[in-house]
Design a protein around this motif. Structure first.
Motif, short mmCIF file in Angstrom:
data_model
loop_
_atom_site.label_atom_id
_atom_site.label_comp_id
_atom_site.label_asym_id
_atom_site.label_seq_id
_atom_site.Cartn_x
_atom_site.Cartn_y
_atom_site.Cartn_z
N LYS A 225 32.38 26.67 34.06
CA LYS A 225 31.59 27.81 33.58
C LYS A 225 31.42 28.80 34.72
CE LYS A 225 29.26 25.03 30.13
NZ LYS A 225 27.99 24.53 29.60
N TYR A 226 32.50 29.50 35.01
CA TYR A 226 32.55 30.32 36.22
C TYR A 226 31.65 31.54 36.16
CZ TYR A 226 36.55 27.29 36.80
OH TYR A 226 37.34 26.18 36.88
N GLN A 227 31.54 32.17 34.99
CA GLN A 227 30.68 33.34 34.88
C GLN A 227 29.23 32.94 35.12
OE1 GLN A 227 32.30 36.43 34.40
NE2 GLN A 227 30.33 37.07 35.21
N ASN B 82 31.38 29.66 47.24
CA ASN B 82 31.58 29.15 45.88
C ASN B 82 31.65 30.28 44.85
OD1 ASN B 82 31.72 26.49 46.69
ND2 ASN B 82 29.54 26.14 46.44
N ARG B 83 30.91 31.36 45.10
CA ARG B 83 31.02 32.52 44.20
C ARG B 83 32.42 33.12 44.31
NH1 ARG B 83 27.10 37.70 44.67
NH2 ARG B 83 28.52 38.15 46.40
N ALA B 84 32.95 33.17 45.51
CA ALA B 84 34.32 33.67 45.70
C ALA B 84 35.31 32.83 44.90
CB ALA B 84 34.69 33.65 47.19
N ASN B 85 35.15 31.52 44.95
CA ASN B 85 36.04 30.65 44.19
C ASN B 85 35.87 30.83 42.68
OD1 ASN B 85 37.78 29.07 45.93
ND2 ASN B 85 35.88 28.34 46.83
N SER B 86 34.66 31.12 42.25
CA SER B 86 34.43 31.39 40.83
C SER B 86 35.15 32.66 40.40
CB SER B 86 32.93 31.51 40.54
OG SER B 86 32.27 30.29 40.82
N TRP B 87 35.04 33.70 41.24
CA TRP B 87 35.78 34.94 40.95
C TRP B 87 37.28 34.66 40.89
CZ3 TRP B 87 33.23 38.59 38.87
CH2 TRP B 87 31.98 39.02 39.33
N PHE B 88 37.75 33.85 41.83
CA PHE B 88 39.18 33.51 41.86
C PHE B 88 39.59 32.83 40.56
CE2 PHE B 88 42.90 30.99 42.81
CZ PHE B 88 43.66 31.81 43.62
N GLN C 172 40.26 35.00 37.82
CA GLN C 172 41.36 35.90 38.17
C GLN C 172 40.88 37.30 38.55
OE1 GLN C 172 44.28 35.68 35.02
NE2 GLN C 172 44.61 33.49 35.37
N ASN C 173 39.65 37.36 39.05
CA ASN C 173 39.12 38.60 39.60
C ASN C 173 39.31 38.52 41.11
OD1 ASN C 173 37.51 40.67 40.67
ND2 ASN C 173 36.16 40.64 38.88
N TYR C 174 40.54 38.79 41.53
CA TYR C 174 40.92 38.56 42.92
C TYR C 174 40.28 39.56 43.87
CZ TYR C 174 44.18 35.61 40.44
OH TYR C 174 44.72 34.66 39.59
N GLY C 175 40.00 40.76 43.40
CA GLY C 175 39.34 41.75 44.24
C GLY C 175 37.95 41.29 44.67
N ASN C 176 37.15 40.82 43.73
CA ASN C 176 35.82 40.32 44.07
C ASN C 176 35.92 39.04 44.89
OD1 ASN C 176 34.51 42.42 42.83
ND2 ASN C 176 33.91 41.28 41.02
N SER D 251 45.23 32.85 49.41
CA SER D 251 45.67 32.61 48.02
C SER D 251 45.37 33.82 47.14
CB SER D 251 44.98 31.36 47.45
OG SER D 251 45.39 30.22 48.17
N ALA D 252 44.21 34.44 47.34
CA ALA D 252 43.87 35.64 46.57
C ALA D 252 44.84 36.78 46.92
CB ALA D 252 42.42 36.05 46.84
#
Length: 169
Positions: free
Chosen positions: A5-7, A29-35, A38-42, A66-67
């Motif tokens: 549940k990444y969002q 961990n928020r960065a990994n959730s964005w990843f 597939q929101n690679y910019g965030n 990876s991003a």
């Protein structure tokens, strides 16, 4: 995050960061959730902030690489993965991923060198052999490529058989 549940995870990590902006694990961990979304910019922004907070955070360099890879920023990915490998030179996936970056920019000899290092660290991953074979074929090292396809096949790579039939007659 672990439940996929990444969002929701992003919202919770953001809330944590409001209370403690230096909580590096929430940021990472928020960065990994964005990843994962597939929101690679965030993801890049948060991985970069993580690295600003701790310049030795190996995983943040690796994941930022990876991003960058996902965004086709191969040179930046190579730089980040190289930095990660300077902290953990025994990580075979780092060499594999950097090899994939080199492959994408047609630096096949560099790709082969990294795949070879990955294989030296872990001979059980068929992807390492398969991708090295593809790089070898690109610079006409066909015998080596066929040997690597055979190795990938023996390790369970089903795709290798089709390439063997086509390229290793």
């Amino acid at each position: 995050f672990d439940m996929g549940k990444y969002q929701e995870a992003i919202q919770q990590y953001t809330e944590c960061l409001k209370h403690d902006p230096k909580f590096i694990h929430a940021l990472y961990n928020r960065a990994n959730s964005w990843f994962e979304l597939q929101n690679y910019g965030n993801a890049l922004e948060d991985f970069s902030q993580t690295i600003k907070m701790d310049s030795t955070y190996y995983d943040a360099y690796f994941d930022r690489g990876s991003a960058h890879y996902k965004m086709n920023h191969f040179h930046e990915a190579i730089s980040d993965i190289s930095k990660a490998l300077s902290y953990d030179p025994k990580e075979p996936n780092g060499y594999y991923d950097r090899g994939n970056c080199y492959f994408q920019i047609s630096k096949f000899s560099d790709a082969i060198a990294d795949y070879t290092t990955a294989i030296g660290l872990n001979r059980e991953n068929p992807d390492y052999f398969f991708n090295r074979a593809l790089a070898e074929f690109n610079i006409e090292l066909n015998d080596e490529g066929c040997r690597d396809l055979e190795a990938a096949k023996k390790l369970g790579d089903d795709e290798a058989q089709g390439y063997i039939k086509e390229l290793c007659k």
